[in-house]
Every structure is written in structure tokens, then in C-alpha cells.
Design a protein around this motif. Structure first.
Motif, mmCIF file in Angstrom:
data_model
loop_
_atom_site.group_PDB
_atom_site.id
_atom_site.type_symbol
_atom_site.label_atom_id
_atom_site.label_comp_id
_atom_site.label_asym_id
_atom_site.label_seq_id
_atom_site.Cartn_x
_atom_site.Cartn_y
_atom_site.Cartn_z
ATOM 1 N N VAL A 1 21.204 20.319 11.472
ATOM 2 C CA VAL A 1 21.371 20.271 10.018
ATOM 3 C C VAL A 1 20.397 19.244 9.470
ATOM 4 N N LEU A 2 19.551 19.662 8.570
ATOM 5 C CA LEU A 2 18.504 18.793 8.037
ATOM 6 C C LEU A 2 18.648 18.627 6.522
ATOM 7 N N PRO A 3 19.308 17.557 6.097
ATOM 8 C CA PRO A 3 19.295 17.268 4.666
ATOM 9 C C PRO A 3 17.941 16.667 4.274
ATOM 10 N N ARG A 4 17.692 16.544 2.984
ATOM 11 C CA ARG A 4 16.439 15.970 2.467
ATOM 12 C C ARG A 4 15.229 16.695 3.044
ATOM 13 N N THR A 5 15.392 17.962 3.295
ATOM 14 C CA THR A 5 14.336 18.731 3.962
ATOM 15 C C THR A 5 14.040 19.994 3.164
ATOM 16 N N THR A 6 12.835 20.058 2.642
ATOM 17 C CA THR A 6 12.439 21.165 1.777
ATOM 18 C C THR A 6 11.650 22.198 2.569
ATOM 19 N N ALA A 7 12.108 23.441 2.512
ATOM 20 C CA ALA A 7 11.291 24.526 3.062
ATOM 21 C C ALA A 7 10.212 24.812 2.029
ATOM 22 N N PHE A 8 8.976 24.482 2.376
ATOM 23 C CA PHE A 8 7.929 24.517 1.348
ATOM 24 C C PHE A 8 6.907 25.632 1.554
ATOM 25 N N THR B 1 7.661 22.493 -3.361
ATOM 26 C CA THR B 1 7.471 21.225 -4.079
ATOM 27 C C THR B 1 6.387 20.456 -3.318
ATOM 28 N N PRO B 2 5.726 19.503 -3.986
ATOM 29 C CA PRO B 2 4.585 18.840 -3.341
ATOM 30 C C PRO B 2 4.945 18.201 -2.002
ATOM 31 N N ASN C 1 6.888 34.306 10.844
ATOM 32 C CA ASN C 1 8.092 33.496 10.604
ATOM 33 C C ASN C 1 7.950 32.040 11.036
ATOM 34 N N LEU C 2 6.806 31.468 10.786
ATOM 35 C CA LEU C 2 6.658 30.024 10.967
ATOM 36 C C LEU C 2 6.874 29.390 9.586
ATOM 37 N N ILE C 3 7.915 28.573 9.487
ATOM 38 C CA ILE C 3 8.267 28.006 8.193
ATOM 39 C C ILE C 3 7.978 26.512 8.223
ATOM 40 N N GLY C 4 7.312 26.030 7.186
ATOM 41 C CA GLY C 4 7.041 24.604 7.078
ATOM 42 C C GLY C 4 8.163 23.918 6.321
ATOM 43 N N LEU C 5 8.740 22.893 6.953
ATOM 44 C CA LEU C 5 9.776 22.099 6.296
ATOM 45 C C LEU C 5 9.270 20.663 6.179
ATOM 46 N N ALA C 6 9.493 20.065 5.034
ATOM 47 C CA ALA C 6 9.124 18.663 4.859
ATOM 48 C C ALA C 6 10.400 17.842 4.766
ATOM 49 N N GLY D 1 0.803 -1.219 0.000
ATOM 50 C CA GLY D 1 0.000 0.000 0.000
ATOM 51 C C GLY D 1 0.833 1.265 0.000
ATOM 52 N N ARG D 2 2.142 1.097 -0.003
ATOM 53 C CA ARG D 2 3.022 2.283 0.022
ATOM 54 C C ARG D 2 3.261 2.755 -1.404
ATOM 55 N N LEU D 3 2.308 3.527 -1.895
ATOM 56 C CA LEU D 3 2.363 3.971 -3.288
ATOM 57 C C LEU D 3 2.425 5.490 -3.304
ATOM 58 N N THR D 4 3.455 6.042 -3.914
ATOM 59 C CA THR D 4 3.584 7.494 -3.967
ATOM 60 C C THR D 4 3.698 7.954 -5.408
ATOM 61 N N PRO D 5 2.724 8.723 -5.887
ATOM 62 C CA PRO D 5 2.819 9.247 -7.241
ATOM 63 C C PRO D 5 3.581 10.580 -7.274
ATOM 64 N N ASN D 6 3.930 11.006 -8.494
ATOM 65 C CA ASN D 6 4.466 12.357 -8.733
ATOM 66 C C ASN D 6 5.771 12.657 -8.020
ATOM 67 N N LEU D 7 6.590 11.631 -7.828
ATOM 68 C CA LEU D 7 7.914 11.896 -7.264
ATOM 69 C C LEU D 7 8.850 12.308 -8.391
ATOM 70 N N ARG D 8 9.667 13.291 -8.109
ATOM 71 C CA ARG D 8 10.629 13.725 -9.122
ATOM 72 C C ARG D 8 11.797 12.754 -9.159
#
Ligand SMILES: [Zn+2]
Lengths: 995, 99, 188
Positions: free
Chosen positions: A241-248, A587-588, A254-259, A79-86
Motif C-alpha cells: 500500500v503506497l500512500p502519497r504516491t501518484t500514478a503519473f 501531476t508534475p 503496462n509499465l506504470i510510473g508512480l511518484a 538548497g532544498r527548494l521546490t517550486p510549483n507545489l500544490r
């Protein structure tokens, strides 16, 4: 073994760790450190998807998050299906299984590609133009067609088995982007002792430095320097330090969402780790170091697989050790094409030619290319490409020359229109952009939030400038956050300095053929021109009409070209046409990330009473009341709800029943002015209520409508125990606090919620007194000492209790309040004591029936926020002599005293076993024309075991003047006749209250 | 999520608070029907500086007043319930500042 | 059947055995306690404090501890007094004996208490609580009502790496489960 296009050496991949992966069912091999895109390219695969609208074959264009084409679906099983990955961000791991999107049945042969032949249909605004007429076609033809064809990828259908988590974080300085500017900023801020968070969307910090082969910083190769700095930063206590982390996303204050993508890159993730984490970072100051995005050139056929951004070609060569083709043609507007050419040459490719839009290209990069013997065509535009699933030929045309084109064979065509600063986050922060004429770019202008930009996103493209500007920005941010200043630091740097330069819009001479501006949304230069011809002037309107820059891509590669084309068509300068708003997410972001742990058991608090477990063990069927679970009925084996409820009701009327009323709201009102306060909050009179007595209380809002009700006990002159409805409890307390804190500020009284302090056991029925008598100590239960509507304190089963004599059933009744920990034990003791008398537990459904038989209202069932005391027949609860109470003034408003208001009445169906539907409408004339005039509605309706027939309560216009008359309830298949009666069906004299 | 400065507790995240509508609307002791209807239902709903009530419901529990710019969403000041409404001049100056 | 006065059900009993100990952050349910909600103007409260021998914190959102008893200032006119259950009744009696307008309400059973302690306690709480729990922003001795996920709690930093959570009993399993979810990754 890992692909024919892999260079012999170089790159940041780990050649000792080959990784098997699958794409569209084909097994291939890459290396640890590859992205799916680099691994596919190493295997010679460029075709990775079909386009959204025309289903044109599309290839990998970029090397980062700006990739518009290479969107894939990854199935991780279960069930781990992820569409639209770059594919350009997807790190290769063992057994990665990815599939291409927007194609049917296969990538090589796609039926939807027929759309390409009908492309005139799909021009700008095609949705608006095509699917308009006739109206009936919309539902049956157009919509199903569009729905089946549209959408990026396919949503998964199974529940997502992965875990997701949120994290709130706070810092002095958040640095977005860990390229040279971001690393320098973090270094500066960290040195001051500031709390620093450094995030970057890539798998490792370094940004552009990761593809750098020549530059050296502080004596070390640039990528090595970056790794060292990142390591040192991560080792510090106050730095995260957060790699693989997108500020989206940028939110207020100044509340920033990071994924953060925590585990997708791992071969076998530990199930205790969340798959993704949403960081909500409250940053005193933010340094945006988001870099820049290369622009494609807009020319016919620029979307063929094999046509790529020049810098992507260089990154694949330098960072991943991948030759994106054997024979390259390069079309450029600046130095980027030359740097790419040299990188490809180094990776073993042949460079057919560099076509440079500039008339006199010069500088170090140009010189180096010349030295390497690469053919350079100055003042030359790319005119088009040929090829099916891969580019095979590029044609070049001299600008301002004849129509003659030079055709060059190639298997890859690299293009560069220059770089667009990534101002997305700045724009999201509501900062104002300014147009820099020299750079032909929008740059951060006036700030609206506490942030500053540094490096390429701020228009600084040289390495030295980025490092210095980053450091300065980091220092300034720390200072602004109150953290002091770092020592000054100069970053000794050596290596080539690329010159800026670029081009916006469609390349000169672009004529026939599709020149794409927005690859992801399939928008061409012609679409944009058509939109302006059709009268669209605002760039925001053009965006929506053509869909350019919309959806997940947010115009990363397309915005500036689109703008230049529209500006050209309108013959207005670019800054006058303006830029569309950048929206989050950059990014999504998956729904899982947004939901976090709020799923299943943790979606919402599930509130259980102290007696819940007993009820559960004894087969109760529960219902949700707000967040509470309440026992609805207690079926015995073989009983349905109707039978169980009838049995429970009968037991209460004939012997006794017990009911868990713990969820009722309870407020202890204490202070010398407690009675005065209640006088003002409730319609009733409280001043003369003696300690030890109870009274029904009716609460109105200021508009005069019933808000809540409950029984209130006076425990002492200055102490009341107020009960509220279950659902109304928090609202009533808030309402009381509001008046106490802001209107009646002179009163010395305090409110304390005691809802959860007490378990409440209602014992109702003619045998109630006999049942509890042996359990009670220190309380005289005799009718004289403890009449209806009284309260005493004492002990029950050895536990302190506030014992109410009160009834919501019309029978003799008590409500036992005991400290909650003891609730279950007392419940069981009462049940045991009542066994000989035939006591039964009953649920909310029987409670509803019993009170309806007596005509007691339930706030929220008989009332809907527009019902006054008079409407509900509760005038008697109004203290007529009182000067003021909340809602009093409204009771004399013209609308409230006007005739024709709906009044509470009882209904008896002519056929006694017919149970009306709650909410059903009432009409006077069953033969009236439709639409009939509706004069009332049913609020409660049950089968009454005590009466052997159905009963109902209703609100009917002037209902009390219609008693005895017949009204009708229209149902789809029939009319139900009812007689209006007074809303008390059982024991109208109230004799049973005394047992 | 706004950061709201509670006059009693200091700056706290918005989820601890609940908005309670326009501030400084006095409950009239006497009112004719029209004036009473105004009190019940009419609010200014300005574009710009707005004074509203919040309750720190998941904190100290106090109602307080808050000056917020409805265009930028920026909170300019908060003060305790019962404190006087800032003067027009002060509001005008704040408005310039918050735009 | 057991004596109902003795047969008590802890609000977290439904969760059974309790939490697995972990290096990052330990979660445990605290025993029943006496809890008094004291409401009064500060002058009256100070008099009460003197009478019961438990000094009240004067600053907002601060706790005072004296032996096994503690006073938490949750609002301008609100203190939560916590003590061992055995001492509870006397505490209430003393408080009620004090003259002057005040409200003293027994809320011992309204809430239950949890404790999360360890080097990762801040991170675990940070998964659900939006407050800044850095030692500078939320020092030892600070306490406040706030939200943990969707549940209201009283959060009190009783030591550098130790937080006491007071939560209404019906929300306790939710809070417990949230914290367990947050702890999970720190077992690795
Ligand atoms: Zn507060």
C-alpha cells in the motif's frame, strides 16, 4: 490558536499537535493532518498567488491535486527548494516555509498586475500575434521580456542535496486510487493471493471517504472503514500500500510510473531515506479507480480568491475542520452544492443562498438543505462576483428572466458544475474514450492495455456502485492475471446517495468580464470563442493557440468546459469536436525523482584499470575515454602538459617508456573455424598466419568504411587473441556476433570478451628487451626466437603472461598481458627493473604523438565512418586473394573508386613551431573568395619532440598526388602555409622496431 | 520500456536488449552496384507490422527476430534467428490483431 | 618489494573496509574464484560435463551446484563455470581435454563476485534491476545476465534470500556503490 476559521471539533486533524508554519514570511499555526491549504484557510487566508498571465490575485480553488492556483515554493533549507507545489497536497509539518509565486514584489501589491489592464494584448494567441515584428525586436526586446516574466515559479539554482531512489516492482494487479472503488478492488484482488500494489496520491487511503460524515460501510463510519481496510491490506505479505504516491504515467506493456513522496511530510526526515521514489511497476492488470474532479462554473469573476469548488468547501469542513468562509453563496448544477451547503452550515457558516441551474431541483440533498432552512434559487445562474483580494459579493440572475440581478454579500462563493471522471490514466494507456450523453462526460471506452476502470472515473458516482464496481473490477483483474477468484462480497452501505448532474461550458448569460476556463493558464471563455472565430476548428489547435489545458495542470478542471465552449461556438456536438490528449505526468514529477540515484558517482560507471590506483598515486592527469579513465600524462613537479609529454616521448625514443594499455578491447576467438571467421571479419589474410605470430587487422563495415583495427595474435590453430580499440570494443564484439549468429552460421567458433581478464602493460623503447628480460621465465626474447609481431606464453614475475612483441610507437616494444589482479604488481616490477635504464611511465597523449610520428592511424581520429582503407593508405592490409570479407563488395562501388576522395597525408607547417588546430580546414588558394573551397581537414596535430617541430596528419582530396605542394589553413586572423608530405615523419625505414 | 519475449529467456525488460534493424535482409553473394546499394541502405520502414532484429545483448546474447506493430508498438511475436519468415497470411492476421 | 605473483589487488580493494553489516541486507565481496567461459553446442557441452563431473543445467538461466563448483547456463551455447581458485587450473585442463568443437576461455580475473543476502535483498536489487525477483518468477537456482543500473551483471539466486552477482571488474565499484545506496534506507 490555530486559526479563526477552525471548527470546534471534527475532521481528521490531530488537535493535540499544533504546528507552526510560515507563508510569505508570516507565521501561522495549523494542526498535524492539515495541508498547507487547509491551514491557510483556517487562518482566513484565501489569496495565495498571482495568475500566470494577468497576475490576477488568486485563491485556493480545490482540495486536491487538481488545484490550479495555489502553487507555492517550499524552501527546506540548504538548497532544498521546490517550486510549483500544490498547497492542497502539501502536508503541514514543523517549520514548513512556503512562499507564493508569480508576484513581485509582494502578493498584495504586484507590478505585473498591470498586465491585467493591458489584457487585450494577452488574448488568445497573444504570443503569436504580439511578438512578431520587427524581427530584431525578438532577440533584444521580446525574448528577454517574456523570459523574465514567464514560467511557473523559479527553478532552484543550488545542487539538490536530497537523495532519490528508483524501485522496479512487479504485480498481478495495480490499483490506482484508494477511494471506495480502489479499496474494494484491492480487497478482491488480494483475497485471491495476487500480488497487489495499491497507490494513492493522498496522505492516507480513503479518497472521498475521508470527507464523508454520514455514510457507513459494513456498519462502520466510511472513513473508519477505509482506514481498517487499508491497514488489513498493508498487513498482507503480497500487498503493498503506497500512500502519497501518484500514478503519473503509463508506458508500454503496462509499465506504470508512480511518484512516491517519501519524506516531505516529515518534520525531521532520516537522511537515509530517499526524499522521493520513482516506482516503475510492471502490472499484469491495472484497475484504475482515480475518481472524479469537480468542474468550476465559468462566469465572470470566477477566479476571485474566495471562489472555490463546492466539494472543496465540504472537504475542508469535514476532513480538516475548516470553515472556508462565514457567509457563503453557492452556485451549483447538481447535488454537490447542497452537500457543501450542509457541511458549511454544520461548520458554523451562514448560507446566503444556493443558486441552482436546474429548474426543479429535487432529491435527498436538496430536501435536506430545504429542511435546514437554506434559501434555494432554482433556475438561477451565477452572474458575477465582486471583491479585490477576496470575494465580497455574488450576483445571481434568473435564467431566461430579466437582466435584474440579485446581489448577495458573501466572503466565499462555492461553485459546482458537476464532476468530470478522471480518465487521464485510461487515456494515457491509449484506450479510446466514449462520450456518455446522459452524464455529459467522456468515459473509458475500448481498452488498449490490460486495464479496467471502476468507480467515479468510470462514471459511477454513488458509493454503493463504486464499492461493487471496484470489487468486481479487482476480482476480474486478478482472474485475468491468472490468480483465481475471490468470494463474492456485498458492501452493506447506509447514507445519502448524491445524484449526478452537471453543466458544461459558460453559464447562461455570461456576458462581459473575464470568465475563466483554465485558471492556471489564464484562459477565458472569450479566448476560446475568439480562437474559433479566427478559424481554429480542431480542439488540439485551439489548445495550443490558447494554451488551455496545457502545462502542469493538464486540463483537470478546465478540459470539459473548454470543449463545450468550443463545441458551442462551432455549433457541433461535443463528441465530434473531441478531446485533447492527456499527457503524462498527471501531476508534475521532480527531476530528482526521474534521475533517482543516477547522480555523481552513480551517474555512470567509472571504469578504472588495474593500474589506475598506481597512476593516481603518482600524479597522473586522467582523461575520459568512453567510461574509462585513462592516464593522459604524468607531470613531474613544475611541468605543464607540453613539457611532460615531450619528456615522456623522448624517454621512449631514447630509452624506454611504459604505458597502461589495459583498456584495449580484447576478444578470444576460439573454435575450429576461428581463422575462417577472422578471414571474413577482417580485410587481412589469417589462414596462413602461424601460431605464435601477430598481424595487424583492419575491420570494415559492410559499406566498406573502416570500423576498427587492432593487432591479432594466433595462439593456436583454433585460438586467436584479438585486440580492438578502447572505444570500439563493445561495438566490434556486437558486430562479430551479428555476423556469426545471422550470416556465417555454419562456422564453429565462439567469441569471448577478455578485455577485463588481462591488464596490459606496453614497454616501448630501445631498452625494452633488456628491461623485461630478467623478469621473464620460459620465453626466449631473442630477436630470432621472438621477432617483431610475435607472441609467446610464459611467465613474468611469476605470473602467467601472453607476451606480445608489438609496437605502436615505432620502437622495439612488448605488450605484457597478465591476469588483471596481478597488473599493478607487474607494472611496479617492470618500473623497478627499468629504473636503471631511465624508463618512464607515459600516458595517452605521448602515445598519440609517438604513433603520429610514425603515421599510424587512430580509428575515430583519422577516420570518421567515411574513410576506406585506400583513403587511409591501408590497401596493403587487404587480402587481395580473398573471395569475401565484410565490406569487400563495397570497395568496388563507384563512389569508393572515384577520384577526388580524401586521402591521408602528412602536413609540415612552414613555420616549424606552429601547431595546427585539429579539425582545421585546408584550402588550395589563400586568396580565393569566401566561402573558399575546402579540400581537406587536419585530423591529428602535435608538437614532436623527436623532430623538434610540429607535425600533423590530414585527409586531403587526392592528397597523395599533391605531395610536396603547399596548401593553406585559414584561421580567423591569418593563413598558415603547410607542405604536404607522406604521413610518416620518423624512422621511415622502420629500423628502430628491432631496437 | 517494452517487455520483449526473448525466444531463449522469456519476457525481459527492454533495457536488456538492443535493436538491430530490419530482419530478413539477406546478404547477397553477388550483386550489381544498384542491388548492393539497396542491400546496404534501403529499408521498408512500414506503418504497421514490421519484422526487425533484436539482440538480447544483456541476457543470452542471441540475435532474434521480432514482429512489431509500428503504430501501437505492440510486439506480436518473436522467433529465433534463422527460423523462416512468417507467411503473408499470418502477418496479415497479426496486423488485424495488433491494430 | 612483494612477490608480484602473490601481490594481488582485488577489484574492490579501492572501497577499503567494506560494507557495514545491516539487518535488511548484507553486502560482501566474495574471494577470487576460477571462472571458465564454456561455449559449445549442447551435445558437446554434455560430454564435457560428464568428463569434468559437473553436470550442466539443461534449462536456460539455471545453475547447477556440485560442492564448491557451479555451472551457470547463460545462453543456448554458453555456460559459466565457477569454482574455487585452487581447483581452477584442473577444471580448465579437464574441459580442454574434451574432444569436439568448443571454446574454453579463462575469465577468472574478468569478473569479481559480490553477494547480497537478507530479507531486503530483493528490495535493494529492485532499486536498480528491472527483473521480477519474486520467488515464483526468479526461483532459487535461477541465473541470468541482466543490468544493474547501467552495469551488466550475472545475477544468480543461490538461496531464497541470497544473490550472487558476477560483474566485470571495472564495473564492480559502481555496482557496489549502487547496492550500498539501495541498502541505506534499510538501516532505519
Ligand atoms: Zn535471451
Amino acid at each position: 490558536m490555530s486559526g479563526a476559521f477552525r471548527t470546534a471539533s471534527g475532521g481528521r486533524i490531530d488537535r493535540t499537535q499544533p504546528i507552526l508554519f510560515g507563508f510569505d514570511g508570516r507565521a501561522m499555526t495549523g494542526f498535524r493532518g492539515d495541508t498547507l491549504a487547509s491551514a491557510l484557510l483556517a487562518n482566513g487566508v484565501h489569496l495565495v498567488g498571482r495568475s500566470f498571465k494577468y497576475h490576477r490575485p488568486r485563491g485556493i480553488v480545490a482540495a486536491g491535486s487538481e488545484e490550479p492556483n495555489a502553487l507555492v515554493t517550499v524552501d527546506r533549507g540548504g538548497g532544498r527548494l521546490t517550486p510549483n507545489l500544490r498547497a492542497t497536497q502539501l502536508e503541514l509539518r514543523r517549520d514548513l516555509k512556503a512562499t507564493s509565486q508569480n508576484r513581485f514584489p509582494s502578493l498584495d501589491f504586484d507590478i505585473g498586475a498591470v498586465n491585467n489592464l493591458f489584457s487585450p494584448l494577452f488574448s488568445a494567441g497573444f504570443y503569436y500575434k504580439t511578438f512578431m515584428w520587427p524581427a530584431s525586436f525578438w532577440k533584444h526586446v521580446y525574448e528577454p521580456l517574456i523570459r523574465s516574466a514567464a514560467g511557473l515559479g523559479r527553478a532552484p539554482t543550488e545542487p539538490d542535496p536530497d537523495r532519490y531512489l528508483h524501485r522496479y516492482a512487479h504485480c498481478d494487479v495495480l490499483v490506482i486510487g484508494a477511494g471506495p472503488a480502489g479499496l474494494a478492488a484491492a480487497l478482491a484482488a488480494a483475497e485471491t493471493g495476487a500480488r497487489v500494489i495499491l497507490c494513492d496520491e493522498q496522505s492516507e487511503p480513503g479518497g472521498s471517504l475521508l470527507a464523508e460524515t454520514e455514510a457507513r460501510i459494513e456498519g462502520r463510519p466510511a472513513a473508519e472503514w477505509a482506514a481498517g481496510v487499508a491497514r488489513a491490506l498493508a498487513g498482507q505479505d503480497r500487498v503493498t500500500v503506497l500512500p502519497r504516491t501518484t500514478a503519473f504515467g503509463w508506458f508500454p506493456d503496462n509499465l506504470i510510473g508512480l511518484a512516491e513522496r517519501v519524506t516531505d511530510h516529515q518534520d525531521r526526515p532520516d537522511p537515509r531515506l530517499p526524499r522521493e521514489r520513482l516506482w516503475q511497476v510492471r502490472a499484469r492488470e491495472v484497475v484504475i479507480a482515480a475518481g472524479a474532479i469537480e468542474r468550476p462554473l465559468v462566469f465572470p469573476g470566477n477566479d476571485r480568491p474566495g471562489v472555490m469548488l463546492a466539494d472543496a468547501g465540504r472537504i475542508y469542513a469535514n476532513r480538516y475542520g475548516v470553515r472556508v468562509g462565514d457567509r457563503a453563496v453557492i452556485a451549483t448544477a447538481g447535488d454537490s452544492g447542497y452537500r457543501a451547503a450542509l457541511a458549511l452550515l454544520g461548520a458554523g457558516a451562514t448560507i446566503a443562498a444556493i443558486a441552482d441551474l436546474r429548474e426543479d431541483p429535487a432529491g435527498a440533498a436538496v430536501e435536506a438543505a430545504r429542511q435546514a432552512g437554506i434559501a434555494i434559487r432554482p433556475g438561477t445562474a451565477i452572474a458575477g462576483s465582486r471583491g479585490g483580494h477576496r470575494v465580497t459579493e455574488a450576483s445571481l440572475r434568473r435564467i431566461g428572466g430579466s437582466d435584474r440581478v440579485e446581489r448577495l454579500d458573501c466572503d466565499v462563493l462555492l461553485m459546482s458544475g458537476g464532476f468530470t471522471p478522471a480518465v487521464h490514466m485510461f487515456s494515457q494507456s491509449r484506450g479510446r474514450l466514449r462520450f456518455d450523453a446522459a452524464l455529459q462526460a467522456f468515459l473509458p471506452g475500448k481498452s488498449a492495455a490490460r486495464e479496467r476502470s471502476a468507480g467515479a472515473c468510470n462514471g459511477r458516482f454513488d458509493l454503493e456502485g463504486c464499492l461493487d464496481e471496484g470489487f468486481t473490477a479487482g476480482a476480474a483483474a486478478a482472474k485475468a492475471a491468472g490468480c483465481g477468484s475471490p468470494r463474492t462480497r456485498r458492501f452493506a452501505r447506509a447514507g445519502a446517495v448524491p445524484a449526478p448532474g452537471g453543466f458544461l461550458g459558460a453559464v447562461p448569460g455570461t456576458g462581459k468580464g473575464k470568465a475563466f476556463v483554465d485558471f492556471q493558464n489564464d484562459v477565458t471563455a472569450k479566448d476560446l470563442q475568439l480562437a474559433t472565430r479566427e478559424g481554429f476548428r480542431s480542439i488540439e489547435h485551439v489548445k495550443r493557440y490558447t494554451t488551455t489545458g496545457m502545462a502542469t495542470d493538464q486540463g483537470k478542471t478546465s478540459n470539459m468546459n473548454a470543449l463545450a465552449i468550443v463545441a458551442g461556438a462551432l455549433d457541433r456536438p461535443i463528441p465530434e469536436v473531441g478531446l485533447t490528449t492527456f499527457r503524462m505526468p498527471y501531476t508534475p514529477v521532480t527531476f530528482g525523482t526521474i534521475a533517482g540515484a543516477s547522480r555523481g558517482m552513480l551517474f555512470d560507471p567509472l571504469r578504472h584499470t588495474p593500474i589506475h590506483d598506481w597512476a593516481s598515486e603518482h600524479g597522473a592527469v586522467f582523461e575520459d575515454v568512453g567510461n574509462w579513465k585513462r592516464a593522459r600524462y604524468f607531470p613531474r613537479s613544475g611541468e605543464d602538459m607540453h613539457q611532460a609529454v615531450a619528456r615522456e616521448c623522448t624517454a621512449v625514443r631514447m630509452a624506454a617508456g611504459m604505458f597502461d594499455a589495459s583498456t584495449l578491447g580484447k576478444i578470444e576467438v576460439v573454435g575450429p573455424d576461428a581463422a575462417t571467421f577472422l578471414e571474413r571479419m577482417y580485410t587481412n589474410a589469417w589462414a596462413r598466419l602461424a601460431p605464435g605470430r601477430l598481424r595487424y587487422g583492419l575491420m570494415l563495415n559492410e559499406a566498406g568504411f573502416i570500423m576498427d583495427d587492432g593487432v591479432i595474435a594466433r595462439l593456436a590453430p583454433d585460438r586467436f587473441h584479438v585486440t580492438t580499440t578502447t572505444g570500439g570494443a563493445p561495438g566490434v564484439l556486437n558486430h562479430m556476433e551479428d555476423y556469426l549468429q545471422t550470416e556465417f552460421t555454419d562456422l564453429k567458433v565462439w567469441l569471448t570478451s577478455i578485455t577485463e581478464q588481462y591488464a596490459v602493460i606496453a614497454v616501448q623503447g630501445p631498452r625494452a628487451r633488456e628491461i623485461i628480460a630478467p623478469l621473464v621465465e620460459g620465453i626466449d626474447l631473442s630477436p630470432a626466437a621472438m621477432p617483431h609481431m610475435s607472441v609467446q606464453t610464459g611467465q613474468i614475475c611469476g605470473v602467467a603472461t601472453r607476451l606480445f612483441r608489438v609496437s605502436f610507437t615505432g620502437e622495439l616494444g612488448f605488450e605484457i598481458n597478465v591476469p588483471a589482479d596481478h597488473g599493478r604488481a607487474v607494472w611496479e616490477a617492470v618500473l623497478q627493473a627499468g629504473a636503471a635504464y631511465g624508463i618512464v611511465p607515459y600516458g595517452t597523449e605521448a602515445m598519440h604523438v609517438l604513433r603520429a610520428e610514425k603515421g599510424y592511424i587512430i580509428v575515430g581520429q583519422e577516420t570518421d565512418g567515411t574513410v576506406t582503407p585506400a583513403d587511409a593508405g591501408l590497401d596493403w592490409a587487404i587480402g587481395k586473394a580473398k573471395k569475401d570479407f565484410v565490406g569487400k563488395r563495397s570497395l568496388s562501388r563507384p563512389d569508393i573508386v572515384a577520384p577526388g576522395r580524401k586521402q591521408l597525408v602528412g602536413l609540415l607547417t612552414h613555420s616549424p613551431q606552429e601547431v595546427l588546430e585539429e579539425g582545421a580546414q585546408l584550402v588550395a588558394d589563400p586568396h580565393a573568395e569566401i566561402p573558399m573551397r575546402m579540400i581537406g581537414h587536419v585530423t591529428s596535430s602535435y608538437h614532436s619532440a623527436a623532430l623538434g617541430r610540429s607535425i600533423a596528419l590530414a585527409l586531403v582530396a587526392d592528397g597523395r598526388s599533391l605531395l610536396g605542394q603547399t596548401l593553406y589553413v585559414p584561421m580567423p586572423d591569418r593563413m598558415i602555409a603547410v607542405t604536404l608530405v607522406a604521413p610518416v615523419f620518423y624512422d621511415q625505414e622502420g629500423r628502430r622496431l628491432d631496437g | 520500456m517494452l517487455l520483449i519475449p526473448c525466444p531463449h529467456c522469456g519476457a525481459r525488460p527492454e533495457n536488456e536488449f538492443r535493436n538491430a534493424g530490419e530482419a530478413h535482409i539477406a546478404r547477397p553473394a553477388e550483386a550489381d552496384d544498384a542491388a548492393w546499394a539497396d542491400y546496404l541502405y534501403m529499408r521498408t520502414n512500414p506503418k504497421g507490422v514490421f519484422i526487425e532484429r533484436w539482440r538480447h545483448i544483456h541476457g543470452c546474447g542471441r540475435f532474434f527476430n521480432c514482429v512489431r506493430h509500428t503504430v501501437t508498438d505492440r510486439i506480436i511475436a518473436t522467433y529465433k534467428a534463422g527460423d523462416p519468415r512468417p507467411s503473408l497470411d499470418v502477418l496479415r492476421a497479426w496486423s488485424e490483431h495488433a491494430r | 618489494m612483494a612477490d608480484p605473483a602473490a601481490a594481488r589487488v582485488h577489484p574492490l580493494a579501492v572501497l577499503g573496509a567494506g560494507s557495514m553489516p545491516g539487518a535488511g541486507a548484507t553486502l560482501r565481496a566474495l574471494p577470487p574464484a576460477c571462472r571458465i567461459s564454456l561455449r559449445a553446442d549442447p551435445q558437446v557441452a554434455a560430454a564435457i560435463a560428464a568428463a569434468i563431473g559437473l553436470p550442466l543445467p539443461e534449462a536456460m538461466c539455471r545453475a547447477n551446484v556440485l560442492g564448491a563448483r557451479a555451472a551457470l547456463r547463460l545462453g543456448p551455447d554458453e555456460w559459466l563455470l565457477i569454482g574455487p581458485e585452487a581447483a581452477g587450473e584442473s577444471l580448465a585442463r579437464v574441459a580442454m581435454a574434451v574432444p569436439g568443437p568448443a571454446s574454453v576461455v579463462d575469465v577468472s580475473h574478468r569478473s569479481t563476485a559480490l553477494e547480497i543476502a537478507g530479507p531486503r535483498a530483493v528490495a535493494v536489487l529492485g532499486a536498480f534491476c528491472a527483473l521480477d525477483l519474486d520467488a515464483a518468477a526468479f526461483p532459487v537456482g535461477m541465473c541470468t545476465r541482466t543490468l544493474l543500473g547501467k552495469a551488466e551483471i550475472v545475477l544468480w539466486r543461490s538461496a531464497a534470500e541470497c544473490f550472487r552477482i558476477e560483474v566485470w571488474r571495472s564495473f564492480a565499484p559502481y555496482v557496489w556503490n549502487c547496492l550500498e545506496e539501495g541498502r541505506l534506507e534499510f538501516f532505519i
